[in-house]
Design an enzyme around this catalytic site. Structure first.
Site, PDB file in Angstrom:
ATOM      1  N   SER A 123     -13.826   4.341   5.392  1.00 13.93           N
ATOM      2  CA  SER A 123     -13.350   4.734   6.717  1.00 13.93           C
ATOM      3  C   SER A 123     -14.406   4.613   7.801  1.00 13.93           C
ATOM      4  O   SER A 123     -15.604   4.778   7.557  1.00 13.93           O
ATOM      5  CB  SER A 123     -12.877   6.186   6.646  1.00 13.93           C
ATOM      6  OG  SER A 123     -12.602   6.691   7.928  1.00 13.93           O
ATOM      7  N   TYR A 147     -15.518  14.088   4.538  1.00 14.02           N
ATOM      8  CA  TYR A 147     -14.683  12.942   4.141  1.00 14.02           C
ATOM      9  C   TYR A 147     -15.483  11.641   4.227  1.00 14.02           C
ATOM     10  O   TYR A 147     -15.521  10.847   3.270  1.00 14.02           O
ATOM     11  CB  TYR A 147     -13.475  12.925   5.079  1.00 14.02           C
ATOM     12  CG  TYR A 147     -12.625  11.687   5.090  1.00 14.02           C
ATOM     13  CD1 TYR A 147     -11.695  11.443   4.089  1.00 14.02           C
ATOM     14  CD2 TYR A 147     -12.704  10.780   6.155  1.00 14.02           C
ATOM     15  CE1 TYR A 147     -10.882  10.317   4.138  1.00 14.02           C
ATOM     16  CE2 TYR A 147     -11.892   9.664   6.214  1.00 14.02           C
ATOM     17  CZ  TYR A 147     -10.982   9.435   5.203  1.00 14.02           C
ATOM     18  OH  TYR A 147     -10.179   8.328   5.261  1.00 14.02           O
ATOM     19  N   LYS A 151     -16.595   9.199   1.180  1.00 17.68           N
ATOM     20  CA  LYS A 151     -16.217   7.780   1.168  1.00 17.68           C
ATOM     21  C   LYS A 151     -17.463   6.904   1.000  1.00 17.68           C
ATOM     22  O   LYS A 151     -17.453   5.932   0.237  1.00 17.68           O
ATOM     23  CB  LYS A 151     -15.496   7.413   2.469  1.00 17.68           C
ATOM     24  CG  LYS A 151     -14.087   7.971   2.591  1.00 17.68           C
ATOM     25  CD  LYS A 151     -13.103   7.244   1.679  1.00 17.68           C
ATOM     26  CE  LYS A 151     -11.664   7.692   1.925  1.00 17.68           C
ATOM     27  NZ  LYS A 151     -10.708   7.080   0.975  1.00 17.68           N
TER      28      LYS A 151
HETATM   29  N1  LIG Z   1      -4.579   6.009   7.715  1.00 17.10           N
HETATM   30  C1  LIG Z   1      -5.769   5.901   8.312  1.00 17.10           C
HETATM   31  O1  LIG Z   1      -5.920   5.974   9.529  1.00 17.10           O
HETATM   32  C2  LIG Z   1      -6.983   5.668   7.465  1.00 17.10           C
HETATM   33  C3  LIG Z   1      -8.197   5.384   8.093  1.00 17.10           C
HETATM   34  C4  LIG Z   1      -9.326   5.180   7.301  1.00 17.10           C
HETATM   35  C5  LIG Z   1      -9.212   5.235   5.927  1.00 17.10           C
HETATM   36  N2  LIG Z   1      -8.017   5.519   5.338  1.00 17.10           N
HETATM   37  C6  LIG Z   1      -7.940   5.609   3.889  1.00 17.10           C
HETATM   38  O2  LIG Z   1      -6.907   4.771   3.439  1.00 17.10           O
HETATM   39  C7  LIG Z   1      -6.269   5.339   2.298  1.00 17.10           C
HETATM   40  C8  LIG Z   1      -4.786   5.428   2.518  1.00 17.10           C
HETATM   41  O3  LIG Z   1      -4.561   6.133   3.724  1.00 17.10           O
HETATM   42  P1  LIG Z   1      -3.149   6.743   4.051  1.00 17.10           P
HETATM   43  O4  LIG Z   1      -3.085   6.871   5.524  1.00 17.10           O
HETATM   44  O5  LIG Z   1      -2.086   6.001   3.325  1.00 17.10           O
HETATM   45  O6  LIG Z   1      -3.320   8.213   3.443  1.00 17.10           O
HETATM   46  P2  LIG Z   1      -2.175   9.180   2.870  1.00 17.10           P
HETATM   47  O7  LIG Z   1      -2.712  10.558   2.971  1.00 17.10           O
HETATM   48  O8  LIG Z   1      -0.870   8.894   3.503  1.00 17.10           O
HETATM   49  O9  LIG Z   1      -2.114   8.728   1.345  1.00 17.10           O
HETATM   50  C9  LIG Z   1      -3.056   9.159   0.424  1.00 17.10           C
HETATM   51  C10 LIG Z   1      -2.294   9.484  -0.847  1.00 17.10           C
HETATM   52  O10 LIG Z   1      -3.216  10.002  -1.802  1.00 17.10           O
HETATM   53  C11 LIG Z   1      -2.526  10.984  -2.520  1.00 17.10           C
HETATM   54  N3  LIG Z   1      -3.427  11.928  -3.155  1.00 17.10           N
HETATM   55  C12 LIG Z   1      -4.149  12.914  -2.574  1.00 17.10           C
HETATM   56  N4  LIG Z   1      -4.789  13.612  -3.508  1.00 17.10           N
HETATM   57  C13 LIG Z   1      -4.493  13.055  -4.702  1.00 17.10           C
HETATM   58  C14 LIG Z   1      -4.851  13.364  -6.034  1.00 17.10           C
HETATM   59  N5  LIG Z   1      -5.684  14.375  -6.319  1.00 17.10           N
HETATM   60  N6  LIG Z   1      -4.359  12.600  -7.025  1.00 17.10           N
HETATM   61  C15 LIG Z   1      -3.510  11.567  -6.750  1.00 17.10           C
HETATM   62  N7  LIG Z   1      -3.140  11.235  -5.489  1.00 17.10           N
HETATM   63  C16 LIG Z   1      -3.624  11.985  -4.484  1.00 17.10           C
HETATM   64  C17 LIG Z   1      -1.654  11.689  -1.491  1.00 17.10           C
HETATM   65  O11 LIG Z   1      -0.602  12.372  -2.152  1.00 17.10           O
HETATM   66  C18 LIG Z   1      -1.227  10.551  -0.615  1.00 17.10           C
HETATM   67  O12 LIG Z   1       0.044  10.068  -1.011  1.00 17.10           O
HETATM   68  C19 LIG Z   1      -6.939   6.675   2.070  1.00 17.10           C
HETATM   69  O13 LIG Z   1      -7.927   6.511   1.097  1.00 17.10           O
HETATM   70  C20 LIG Z   1      -7.570   6.980   3.398  1.00 17.10           C
HETATM   71  O14 LIG Z   1      -8.716   7.800   3.231  1.00 17.10           O
HETATM   72  C21 LIG Z   1      -6.886   5.725   6.086  1.00 17.10           C
END
Ligand SMILES: NC(=O)c1ccc[n+]([C@@H]2O[C@H](COP(=O)([O-])OP(=O)(O)OC[C@H]3O[C@@H](n4cnc5c(N)ncnc54)[C@H](O)[C@@H]3O)[C@@H](O)[C@H]2O)c1
Ligand SMILES: NC(=O)c1ccc[n+]([C@@H]2O[C@H](COP(=O)([O-])OP(=O)(O)OC[C@H]3O[C@@H](n4cnc5c(N)ncnc54)[C@H](O)[C@@H]3O)[C@@H](O)[C@H]2O)c1
Lengths: 329, 329
Positions: A123, A147, A151
């Protein structure tokens, strides 16, 4: 090619699974099987031309991850994470999911007969910098939130494991993905999507920062394109550096609102009210607002973010109806 | 002030404990108690004016570390580590000691009533770079060995925990500490000490690289000074960045041999024989040979490395007899 998506029930995981079901292939290679893994078994995408397994479990539980990453798996997309606000509120939960989860993913991958491609989503929050900064590709990660720290630790682990031939990892440091469907939430960056999404739903939104405030963003469509690219790309030229700053867009809030007005009219734009919030400005203001993203563009083949009008229209096309339905509007 | 040294039975741990016993204070504050912890209970330093507890245990075992870091502990010096060659040979052992060990140290510190100073020893090996590089303070850590990756992960963890007020950490990225007493070992950097130590013992040594080859070094005396400084310094100005590149010395092998000759005569110098080893040159040649170390010097008060002649003489004064005895010479 057999693929596992960890965190496959989340925002990007569901979108990626749908896209795989539609395309049936990644980088010219047919998808033979897909496993979706999340805390609760994710819904299988409709019409997939390949079998889909849906598993529920905790990504920090090595046995559960091993079940999701079975022999034959060629690509593991590791999206499971506790996101920024939650990792800040609960340090132990963040460590458990974001660090020990990534350790469990590595364990499962090492048990495979040959090293799989691992696509990890790091991120922009793993960097400091702030509004003035334009971060070069060799910018140091000095995260100012748990976070981001977790990461960055995951990146180091997967880069080292790649060097050792245990996995073949690509870590994409995603910008703030905008427009995120759903509801406003407590994330400091929630307003970035809310100022577009809420007016498109006919609802008011509050803007905690000034219109000159810049954010490093990408669309969900672009994020999915980058994940697909990272799943199939040649990593030979990456060397020890498995981290990618993808070519997002540095967008001023005022420009985002102007795009909203062009797409949805002045009435939509008028639903956004300025409500200064110094606490939010301080947190989001610490994140870098721009990257050069030279390496991703020029050498690694990551595609460009589309213009803002298209980003707004993509939400209308892809997510508006579903969001309306989910929120009972 | 109550102090715990984890890895207190190692090279630097023993030296630090002796120094504390001699001084009885750190930064003007009296030492009230010292705990030494290592795989086997370390020997207590002679003549300490404070009680010394010696404990045996594994630093990756949270209960063992909690026993070593009891309420009242103000400073934890975390030196326990699996070093580079071993962490490269045994990935799981490296992760266990270097990563999970540091996690256990953090757990134990969080159980204290107030956040202790933690002094962590990271390493020059957490950087890439090579012979030509002069690394600035904001150089990115792209380690090319598992030890360096694990150290960089430990830094991120402790920096984040410091930001959260759980600990108050200073991570010193030590240069190759030279002259290391003992025997030549399998570490790629073993020759850096061996080309001085062996001739001073009257024994031959092999030089695997050319005389122009440069290494980033510090003396054991200097390393101990830096640890003492980090134990007592004011961290208020460090901000989110708890990592320090201390002012070591970029020394050419030829200059080290010239110092040897000045201190111990041409006969000693003549005991060093050139025996090119491209494998060793490749590994050590990947480490950066110089740092600017501006911040440590100008803002954080870390002292300068003494000249090479003094470094050679310090080994003669501090370690020659003991090394001779230990090796049965
Ligand atoms: N969306 C953004 O703006 C953004 C920006 C930078 C990085 N990211 C990264 O991209 C990835 C996907 O993002 P997103 O927006 O789809 O996030 P999201 O929160 O919608 O999805 C993450 C998923 O991980 C699951 N999860 C959490 N804890 C868990 C556990 N202990 N065991 C199994 N599953 C678990 C959640 O249930 C969720 O469905 C993440 O790693 C996030 O950190 C997202
Ligand atoms: N000496 C150098 O050149 C150098 C350079 C850079 C960084 N460092 C770092 O400085 C620190 C001290 O270095 P050193 O030269 O004294 O190392 P050392 O190997 O002499 O001492 C490390 C100590 O840690 C102990 N240890 C190892 N595994 C353990 C475990 N599981 N539980 C408890 N104790 C354990 C060892 O028994 C040893 O006594 C280390 O963290 C090292 O990584 C040293």
């Amino acid at each position: 090619m057999s693929i596992t998506i960890l965190g496959g029930g989340g925002f990007l995981g569901l979108k990626l699974a749908r896209r795989l079901a539609r395309d049936g292939q990644v980088g010219g290679r047919p998808v033979e099987a897909l496993t979706l893994f999340d805390l609760r078994p994710p819904p299988a995408p409709e019409g997939a031309p390949f079998p889909v397994r849906s598993l529920g479990g905790d990504v920090s539980d090595p046995a559960a991850v091993a079940e999701a990453v079975q022999p034959g798996t060629r690509v593991v997309v590791h999206l499971a994470a506790v996101v920024s606000a939650q990792a800040e509120a609960d340090f132990d939960l963040g460590l458990k999911v974001n660090l020990h989860g990534t350790l469990a993913v590595l364990s499962a991958c090492r048990a495979l007969p040959s090293p799989p491609r691992v696509v990890f989503t790091s991120s922009v929050a793993s960097f400091g910098g702030g509004q003035g900064a334009v971060l070069p590709d060799d910018a140091r990660q000095v995260p100012e939130n748990s976070y981001g720290a977790q990461k960055a630790m995951g990146e180091l682990l997967l880069a080292d494991a790649s060097r050792r031939g245990m996995v073949d990892a690509v870590s994409i440091r995603l910008p703030t993905v905008t427009v995120r469907p759903g509801r406003p939430n407590k994330a400091a960056s929630s307003f970035v999507s809310a100022i577009l999404r809420e007016p498109l739903l006919g609802l008011p939104a509050e803007l905690p920062v000034g219109e000159d405030f810049a954010v490093w963003i990408c669309s969900p469509r672009r994020a999915v394109e980058w994940l697909l690219h990272a799943m199939g790309m040649d990593t030979a030229g990456m060397g020890a550096d498995r981290g990618v700053n993808p070519p997002g867009m540095s967008a001023k809030v005022g420009d985002m609102l102007a795009a909203l007005e062009r797409v949805a009219g002045p009435a939509a734009r008028a639903l956004v009210r300025r409500a200064p919030d110094p606490a939010v400005a301080a947190i989001v203001g610490g994140w870098p607002a721009a990257f050069t993203a030279e390496r991703a563009r020029a050498r690694l083949g990551f595609s460009e973010q589309e213009p803002l009008d298209e980003l707004v229209r993509a939400f209308v096309e892809d997510d508006l109806e579903e969001t309306r339905r989910d929120r009972g509007l």
